[in-house]
Design a protein around this motif. Structure first.
Motif, short mmCIF file in Angstrom:
data_model
loop_
_atom_site.label_atom_id
_atom_site.label_comp_id
_atom_site.label_asym_id
_atom_site.label_seq_id
_atom_site.Cartn_x
_atom_site.Cartn_y
_atom_site.Cartn_z
N ILE A 1 5.74 -10.05 -2.11
CA ILE A 1 6.44 -10.46 -3.32
C ILE A 1 5.55 -10.07 -4.49
CG2 ILE A 1 7.58 -12.36 -4.53
CD1 ILE A 1 8.53 -11.98 -1.56
N TYR A 2 6.01 -9.13 -5.31
CA TYR A 2 5.21 -8.60 -6.42
C TYR A 2 5.56 -9.32 -7.72
CZ TYR A 2 4.18 -4.85 -3.18
OH TYR A 2 3.77 -4.13 -2.09
N PHE A 3 4.54 -9.52 -8.56
CA PHE A 3 4.75 -10.21 -9.84
C PHE A 3 3.71 -9.75 -10.85
CE2 PHE A 3 1.79 -12.69 -7.38
CZ PHE A 3 0.85 -13.14 -8.30
N ASP A 4 3.97 -10.05 -12.09
CA ASP A 4 3.04 -9.79 -13.18
C ASP A 4 2.42 -11.14 -13.54
OD1 ASP A 4 1.85 -9.62 -15.73
OD2 ASP A 4 3.27 -8.11 -16.40
N PRO A 5 1.10 -11.31 -13.37
CA PRO A 5 0.48 -12.60 -13.62
C PRO A 5 0.74 -13.15 -15.03
CG PRO A 5 -1.07 -11.16 -12.52
CD PRO A 5 0.13 -10.32 -12.89
N ALA A 6 0.88 -12.27 -16.01
CA ALA A 6 1.09 -12.71 -17.39
C ALA A 6 2.55 -13.02 -17.71
CB ALA A 6 0.57 -11.64 -18.36
N GLN B 1 0.08 -3.83 -7.62
CA GLN B 1 0.51 -4.95 -8.46
C GLN B 1 0.08 -6.25 -7.79
OE1 GLN B 1 4.69 -4.51 -9.17
NE2 GLN B 1 4.75 -6.11 -10.70
N ALA B 2 -0.01 -7.30 -8.58
CA ALA B 2 -0.30 -8.64 -8.04
C ALA B 2 0.81 -9.01 -7.06
CB ALA B 2 -0.37 -9.65 -9.17
N MET B 3 0.44 -9.80 -6.03
CA MET B 3 1.44 -10.14 -5.02
C MET B 3 0.94 -11.26 -4.12
SD MET B 3 0.54 -8.98 -1.76
CE MET B 3 -0.98 -8.23 -1.21
N TYR B 4 1.87 -11.77 -3.31
CA TYR B 4 1.52 -12.58 -2.15
C TYR B 4 2.38 -12.11 -0.99
CZ TYR B 4 5.55 -15.52 -3.52
OH TYR B 4 6.80 -15.97 -3.88
N GLN B 5 1.91 -12.42 0.20
CA GLN B 5 2.59 -11.97 1.41
C GLN B 5 3.26 -13.15 2.10
OE1 GLN B 5 0.54 -9.17 4.10
NE2 GLN B 5 0.95 -10.66 5.71
N VAL B 6 4.38 -12.89 2.75
CA VAL B 6 5.07 -13.88 3.57
C VAL B 6 5.25 -13.26 4.95
CG1 VAL B 6 7.13 -15.30 3.82
CG2 VAL B 6 6.34 -14.66 1.53
N ALA B 7 4.66 -13.87 5.98
CA ALA B 7 4.79 -13.39 7.35
C ALA B 7 5.85 -14.24 8.05
CB ALA B 7 3.46 -13.49 8.07
N GLY C 1 1.02 -16.24 2.50
CA GLY C 1 -0.32 -15.71 2.27
C GLY C 1 -0.88 -16.14 0.93
N ARG C 2 -2.12 -15.76 0.69
CA ARG C 2 -2.81 -16.10 -0.55
C ARG C 2 -2.22 -15.36 -1.74
NH1 ARG C 2 -8.39 -14.03 0.51
NH2 ARG C 2 -7.17 -12.69 1.83
N TRP C 3 -2.40 -15.94 -2.91
CA TRP C 3 -2.05 -15.28 -4.16
C TRP C 3 -3.09 -14.21 -4.45
CZ3 TRP C 3 2.22 -16.31 -7.12
CH2 TRP C 3 2.91 -17.48 -6.86
N HIS C 4 -2.63 -13.05 -4.85
CA HIS C 4 -3.51 -11.97 -5.29
C HIS C 4 -3.07 -11.60 -6.71
CE1 HIS C 4 -5.30 -11.35 -1.34
NE2 HIS C 4 -4.09 -11.49 -0.84
N ASP C 5 -3.81 -12.08 -7.69
CA ASP C 5 -3.45 -11.85 -9.10
C ASP C 5 -3.89 -10.48 -9.60
OD1 ASP C 5 -2.07 -14.27 -9.60
OD2 ASP C 5 -3.97 -15.33 -9.84
N VAL C 6 -4.55 -9.73 -8.76
CA VAL C 6 -4.96 -8.36 -9.09
C VAL C 6 -4.55 -7.46 -7.93
CG1 VAL C 6 -6.90 -9.08 -10.56
CG2 VAL C 6 -7.26 -8.69 -8.12
N PRO C 7 -4.41 -6.17 -8.17
CA PRO C 7 -4.05 -5.27 -7.08
C PRO C 7 -5.04 -5.36 -5.92
CG PRO C 7 -3.82 -4.16 -9.19
CD PRO C 7 -4.51 -5.48 -9.46
N VAL C 8 -4.52 -5.33 -4.70
CA VAL C 8 -5.34 -5.41 -3.49
C VAL C 8 -4.89 -4.31 -2.53
CG1 VAL C 8 -5.91 -6.85 -1.49
CG2 VAL C 8 -5.62 -7.91 -3.72
N GLY C 9 -5.85 -3.58 -1.99
CA GLY C 9 -5.52 -2.53 -1.03
C GLY C 9 -4.56 -1.52 -1.63
N PRO C 10 -3.51 -1.20 -0.89
CA PRO C 10 -2.57 -0.19 -1.38
C PRO C 10 -1.57 -0.74 -2.40
CG PRO C 10 -1.85 -0.96 0.74
CD PRO C 10 -3.18 -1.62 0.47
#
Length: 81
Positions: free
Chosen positions: A12-17, A51-57, A39-48
């Motif tokens: 799930i991608y989002f813009d922190p601001a 955009q900021a995102m969190y994961q849902v498994a 999953g954890r919140w990632h307010d900055v780009p991570v890996g590939p």
């Protein structure tokens, strides 16, 4: 060759601001309705992910209910399944 699908995940991608509130509401809706692993919140780009995102498994048994719900309730956010 794999004979079965054992799990799925969504990003799930989002813009922190600008759209973190939307992402929080979507996450709360997911947590209330579905047996998934958030999953954890990632307010900055991570890996590939650019955009900021969190994961849902989630398991295959959840796919048929969860994915349509997410499509209809994503609050304008981009989602990658």
């Amino acid at each position: 060759m794999t004979a079965t699908i054992s799990s799925y995940h969504a990003h799930i991608y989002f813009d922190p601001a600008r759209t973190r509130g939307n992402a929080e509401r979507v996450r709360e809706g997911i947590a209330r309705r579905f047996l998934v692993r958030l999953g954890r919140w990632h307010d900055v780009p991570v890996g590939p992910h650019a955009q900021a995102m969190y994961q849902v498994a989630f398991l295959p048994q959840v796919f048929a209910a969860f994915v349509p719900w997410l499509m209809l309730n994503r609050e304008g956010l981009s989602v990658l399944i």
